[in-house]
Design a protein around this motif. Structure first.
Motif, mmCIF file in Angstrom:
data_model
loop_
_atom_site.group_PDB
_atom_site.id
_atom_site.type_symbol
_atom_site.label_atom_id
_atom_site.label_comp_id
_atom_site.label_asym_id
_atom_site.label_seq_id
_atom_site.Cartn_x
_atom_site.Cartn_y
_atom_site.Cartn_z
ATOM 1 N N ALA A 41 45.950 46.975 38.032
ATOM 2 C CA ALA A 41 44.890 47.350 38.964
ATOM 3 C C ALA A 41 43.516 47.083 38.371
ATOM 4 O O ALA A 41 42.624 46.548 39.043
ATOM 5 N N GLY A 42 43.333 47.444 37.104
ATOM 6 C CA GLY A 42 42.051 47.212 36.462
ATOM 7 C C GLY A 42 41.727 45.739 36.332
ATOM 8 O O GLY A 42 40.581 45.320 36.537
ATOM 9 N N LEU A 43 42.729 44.934 36.017
ATOM 10 C CA LEU A 43 42.515 43.493 35.850
ATOM 11 C C LEU A 43 42.044 42.850 37.148
ATOM 12 O O LEU A 43 41.083 42.077 37.170
ATOM 13 N N MET A 44 42.716 43.168 38.240
ATOM 14 C CA MET A 44 42.329 42.582 39.524
ATOM 15 C C MET A 44 40.956 43.077 39.966
ATOM 16 O O MET A 44 40.129 42.317 40.467
ATOM 17 N N THR A 45 40.723 44.381 39.793
ATOM 18 C CA THR A 45 39.443 44.951 40.225
ATOM 19 C C THR A 45 38.272 44.376 39.440
ATOM 20 O O THR A 45 37.246 43.994 40.008
ATOM 21 N N ILE A 46 38.439 44.270 38.131
ATOM 22 C CA ILE A 46 37.320 43.817 37.301
ATOM 23 C C ILE A 46 37.034 42.339 37.523
ATOM 24 O O ILE A 46 35.886 41.886 37.409
ATOM 25 N N GLN A 47 38.065 41.562 37.887
ATOM 26 C CA GLN A 47 37.809 40.161 38.230
ATOM 27 C C GLN A 47 37.003 40.061 39.529
ATOM 28 O O GLN A 47 36.108 39.214 39.656
ATOM 29 N N GLY A 48 37.343 40.926 40.498
ATOM 30 C CA GLY A 48 36.553 40.945 41.727
ATOM 31 C C GLY A 48 35.107 41.327 41.457
ATOM 32 O O GLY A 48 34.173 40.728 42.016
ATOM 33 N N VAL A 49 34.900 42.309 40.567
ATOM 34 C CA VAL A 49 33.538 42.701 40.191
ATOM 35 C C VAL A 49 32.822 41.543 39.503
ATOM 36 O O VAL A 49 31.644 41.267 39.776
#
Length: 453
Positions: free
Chosen positions: A360-368
């Motif tokens: 979840a963190g990996l996908m979210t931080i890439q979007g950010v």
């Protein structure tokens, strides 16, 4: 029906470096094929939904939301539902997740489904995805053990994901010349069902790792334990932060092509160069390097992987830019050794939740990272933004590498011990609170920030 023991099947001990021993494990072959099928379904659904929503509304904003909604719900699903990965038998979780996604695809394919419902269903698939991915990652440790076979298995799944970037959208575009968008969504339904069937028949039934209490509280407690532990937090950040910066050139590919005054054909090349580098780096590290060597390259590659981006502000030819992107992508090979350190650091009863939080963190931080790069490009030239990303990202990654070195054992840093043994590595033994699965207050360990200052 009684649950089977969690013990893994008899695993081939790799006498040589390479991916062959991983494919010798029957359960992994089922997981690998199921991953490829479900990923194909996701790619096809994204393309079909984008075309469908734009055709129904004529709105570029709403069609773009299809992609944005693939990132945003990850944070919600990965935190509030992460406990599913540990509280329920893993095979059941994986199959149910695939069936939920298949149900969403079936509803999307119905002619009567309105645009608002299409976007909601896209959110549901995205919210389920981190639970599925985290459970699958944790299950790999049951199937392959937590040694080198696990590292190579994870590498193969990442290679499939990167390959989907290269060929998936092209195949989806071809498919839409033959069938309607809703027909393409019916193909997605078939891929999810096939994945569920493979996982149901091709993997063993194993018991839940832990459980008890309300699901949301249990999930948040696991996320708190993961993030409160200094060692695990440092490893997570080193898994998250480099991808956050490295997505900038891809997010700005169209704008850079316009700035450089080249045609649209170059956009595809600019977006494909980095995945090509990532695949090449993973294949080389997995097939040619020993576990000890993969452990030794973790910190140097993580710290220096963004340095090629510093060439952007000098406006070299596009051939050099493609080489820069290939080199930046190949640095992703650092994750092979880091995966091993991460699984060694996380207690087994926390593993499913930790893997889900990681996804979840990996996908979210890439979007950010994509959003921030786009916002910066509104004020500065793309070449300047990407060069700045290289500088800032390198500073952050070096600081994180220092923190990981401080929190790890000498065996990990030097490529000894854990990287050479097929069982559990030495690493840092989790604290008593983590071993017992206790509810750790977020203040525990908070006096040490990510750089250890």
């Amino acid at each position: 029906m009684p649950e089977e023991n969690r013990g893994t099947t008899t695993l081939p001990t790799p006498e040589r470096t390479g991916y062959g021993p991983v494919f010798a494990v029957r359960e992994f072959r089922a997981v690998f094929l199921a991953h490829a099928l479900s990923l194909l379904g996701v790619v096809v659904s994204e393309i079909a939904l984008t075309v469908l929503v734009y055709g129904l509304t004529g709105s570029p904003l709403l069609s773009a939301l299809v992609f944005a909604l693939g990132f945003l719900p990850y944070l919600v699903g990965g935190t509030l539902l992460s406990g599913v990965a540990d509280r329920f038998p893993p095979r059941r979780v994986l199959v149910v997740c695939d069936l939920v996604c298949a149900g969403c695809a079936a509803l999307m394919a119905l002619p009567a489904t309105p645009v608002a419902a299409l976007l909601v269903l896209r959110c549901v698939i995205a919210a389920v995805s981190p639970v599925f991915s985290g459970t699958r990652m944790a299950t790999l440790t049951d199937i392959l053990g937590d040694g080198d076979l696990f590292v190579l298995g994870r590498s193969l799944l990442r290679i499939v994901s990167q390959s989907a970037v290269l060929v998936g959208f092209g195949l989806g575009g071809v498919l839409l010349t033959v069938v309607s968008p809703r027909g393409a969504l019916a193909v997605t339904l078939g891929t999810f069902l096939a994945s569920a069937l493979l996982l149901r028949l091709g993997t063993r039934r194993r018991p839940a790792r832990a459980g008890g209490g309300a699901l949301v509280r249990y999930s948040l407690s696991g996320a708190r334990q993961v993030l409160a532990d200094r060692r695990i937090r440092a490893l997570l950040l080193l898994l998250w932060v480099p991808p956050m910066f490295v997505v900038a050139p891809e997010a700005l590919a169209a704008a850079y092509a316009d700035e450089a005054g080249v045609g649209t054909a170059w956009i595809g090349l600019l977006m494909c160069a980095m995945p090509v580098g990532t695949i090449a780096g993973e294949l080389y590290a997995g097939a040619a390097l020993s576990p000890a060597a993969r452990s030794r390259i973790v910190l140097p590659l993580a710290g220096a992987g963004l340095l090629p981006l510093l060439l952007y502000p000098f406006h070299p030819g596009l051939g050099w830019i493609l080489l820069v992107l290939v080199l930046a992508g190949s640095a992703g090979a650092y994750t092979l050794g880091l995966d091993r350190w991460f699984v060694d650091a996380v207690p087994e009863e926390l593993r499913g939740r930790a893997m889900t939080v990681h996804t979840a963190g990996l996908m979210t931080i890439q979007g950010v990272g994509m959003a921030l790069a786009g916002a910066a490009a509104e004020f500065w030239a793309v070449s300047t933004v990407v060069g700045g990303v290289g500088v800032l990202g390198t500073v952050c990654c070096v600081l994180l590498a220092v923190e990981v070195r401080r929190t790890g054992g000498a065996g990990e840093v030097e490529g000894k011990g854990a990287a050479e043994r097929p069982g559990k590595g030495p690493g840092r033994r989790p604290g008593k609170a983590l071993e017992k699965g206790a509810n750790i207050d977020t203040r525990d360990g908070a006096d040490h920030d990510m750089t250890g200052r």
